[in-house]
Design an enzyme around this catalytic site. Structure first.
Site, short mmCIF file in Angstrom:
data_model
loop_
_atom_site.label_atom_id
_atom_site.label_comp_id
_atom_site.label_asym_id
_atom_site.label_seq_id
_atom_site.Cartn_x
_atom_site.Cartn_y
_atom_site.Cartn_z
N HIS A 154 40.47 48.56 35.72
CA HIS A 154 40.57 47.68 36.89
C HIS A 154 39.19 47.41 37.48
CE1 HIS A 154 41.09 47.34 41.38
NE2 HIS A 154 41.87 46.37 40.99
N GLU A 165 40.22 48.79 48.77
CA GLU A 165 41.45 48.28 48.15
C GLU A 165 42.42 49.42 47.87
OE1 GLU A 165 42.70 46.04 44.00
OE2 GLU A 165 40.69 45.72 44.81
N GLU A 193 37.44 44.87 35.40
CA GLU A 193 37.96 43.52 35.69
C GLU A 193 37.23 42.90 36.88
OE1 GLU A 193 40.95 41.71 38.57
OE2 GLU A 193 41.96 43.31 37.45
N HIS A 194 37.06 43.69 37.95
CA HIS A 194 36.35 43.20 39.13
C HIS A 194 34.92 42.78 38.78
CE1 HIS A 194 38.58 44.29 43.00
NE2 HIS A 194 39.47 44.39 42.02
#
Length: 432
Positions: A70, A146, A73-74
């Site tokens: 993840h 987040e 991905e960012h």
């Protein structure tokens, strides 16, 4: 027809797709649709579960922090020249996004015009990683916020706590975003290591739907994609015991009424492709038959006013599988008792053939409806990652027989496979 291109067609449902491997090693799929919207999904089979791996020929496994897929991905939206990929898409009228799941990372866009320009942007930035120690460290704070936001979300906590109940060792329970502690160990070098392993084009797929041609797609691929040597990835997944890890998890949030998910662990995951597809279809029909909106169980809950928003689903993946029943209610333990009593009654009494045929027709109609979605590449890719040939899945649905249902109930529903995750109001707050 383009040399080397294959056509896969299911004439009974009037659907087809084209496939060709690009010289770069990338598998390219086109689902022709007379839609004004063109939709492209560029994905790698790499997700939260892939935290321990090596390349074929290497001796030692690399263990990486949870949440790194993840995190990567960012960071893929960073460009060395300082430009913003989203702004590039916006300039050509495209809506772009990305997501990470347990088993996949995907980058996508949809547009009504300038398809080739937008496809070039997509393929370009995903194949050109750029991170520095400074930008990686800066992202820790952003993703940390987040993660904290997710932890404060009762619905997300409910789901992840169910996975904690279902699984003791399996990576299937890993939170996609990781934890604040785990992402603190992520470095630029680790990101590059993961990228160079899993973003090899031989581990990726490009799936596109809309009114475009393979020639359109390949002209962009030829221009943008580098030719790469394929890599064979060896993934290490933890062994998992059949029974659930624990039967209950209760958390408190500032909500008005308790929320619950009853988890049902499935330990029988077929390795044969056809058996896998058949079980997926059969179990999905069974869950709709037992817990769908027209089932005796759901009707009883609603008529007695016991739940709000009750739903049930079944998930079958290559390394994990479970059913989930969720809703909002005043007394989750009452619902759980009703669930176990209902399952035992079904084992004794079974179903009517008429109810089975009605649910089976409904499942088939839902399947056909998915082909009219502009987001069809999402469904198509998820199915391929799980070993399901989506265009021929109709055959699996049609092959399910009434006589299979009761044996499947006895196989899937046993006390040692049950757990329940509950989110309840903070102590002292009054339930409405």
């Amino acid at each position: 027809m383009m040399d080397g291109m294959q056509i896969f067609e299911n004439k009974s449902i009037g659907e087809k797709y084209y496939y060709k491997k690009h010289k770069s090693g990338l598998d390219v799929y086109l689902i022709p649709k007379d839609f004004s919207v063109k939709y492209a999904l560029f994905s790698t089979k790499y997700g939260a579960v892939d935290n321990c791996f090596r390349l074929e020929g290497e001796k030692d496994f690399t263990k990486v922090p949870d949440g790194i897929a993840h995190y990567l991905e960012h960071k893929m939206f960073d460009n060395e020249d300082g430009t913003d990929s989203f702004e590039k898409f916006a300039a050509y009228g495209a809506d772009a996004n990305a997501f990470t799941t347990s088993h996949m990372t995907a980058y996508l866009f949809s547009c009504t015009s300038s398809f080739k320009e937008n496809l070039a942007i997509l393929l370009d930035y995903v194949t050109k990683p750029y991170f520095t120690p400074q930008t990686v460290q800066k992202e820790q704070g952003i993703i940390g916020q987040e993660i904290k936001m997710y932890e404060d979300h009762p619905g997300r906590a409910l789901y992840h706590n169910m996975l904690e109940c279902l699984y003791s060792d399996s990576q299937a329970k890993i939170n996609v975003a990781g934890t604040v502690e785990s992402i603190s160990h992520i470095t630029a070098d680790l990101l590059y290591s993961c990228y160079n392993t899993f973003y090899n084009l031989s581990n990726m797929r490009l799936v596109i739907s809309g009114d475009v041609t393979m020639d359109d797609i390949f002209s962009v691929c030829d221009e943008v994609l580098p030719v790469q040597e394929p890599k064979k990835i060896v993934r290490s997944y933890n062994a998992e015991k059949p029974q659930v890890n624990k039967t209950r998890h209760v958390a408190q949030f500032e909500i008005a009424k308790p929320m619950f998910i009853i988890g049902v662990k499935n330990t029988d995951i077929p390795t044969d492709k056809q058996e896998f597809m058949h079980m997926s279809a059969a179990a999905s029909i069974l869950y709709s038959l037992m817990f769908g909106s027209t089932s005796p169980f759901a009707i009883d809950l609603y008529e007695k006013g016991l739940v709000n928003g009750f739903s049930a689903s079944f998930d079958l993946g290559e390394m994990a599988s479970y059913g989930a029943l969720s809703g909002e209610c005043a007394d989750p333990e009452q619902i759980y008792t009703m669930f176990t009593e209902y399952v035992e009654r079904v084992k004794r009494e079974g179903f009517t053939r008429e109810d089975f045929e009605m649910v089976k027709r409904s499942e088939y109609a839902d399947y056909i409806w998915k082909f009219d979605s502009t987001r069809l590449p999402n469904t198509f890719t998820f199915c391929m990652n799980d070993g399901i040939d989506f265009i021929n899945y109709s055959d699996s649905i049609k092959s399910v027989e009434y006589e299979e249902m009761l044996p499947l109930v006895n196989k899937l529903f046993r006390d040692e496979y049950y757990c329940m995750s509950v989110v309840e109001p903070v102590k002292g707050e009054k339930n409405e």
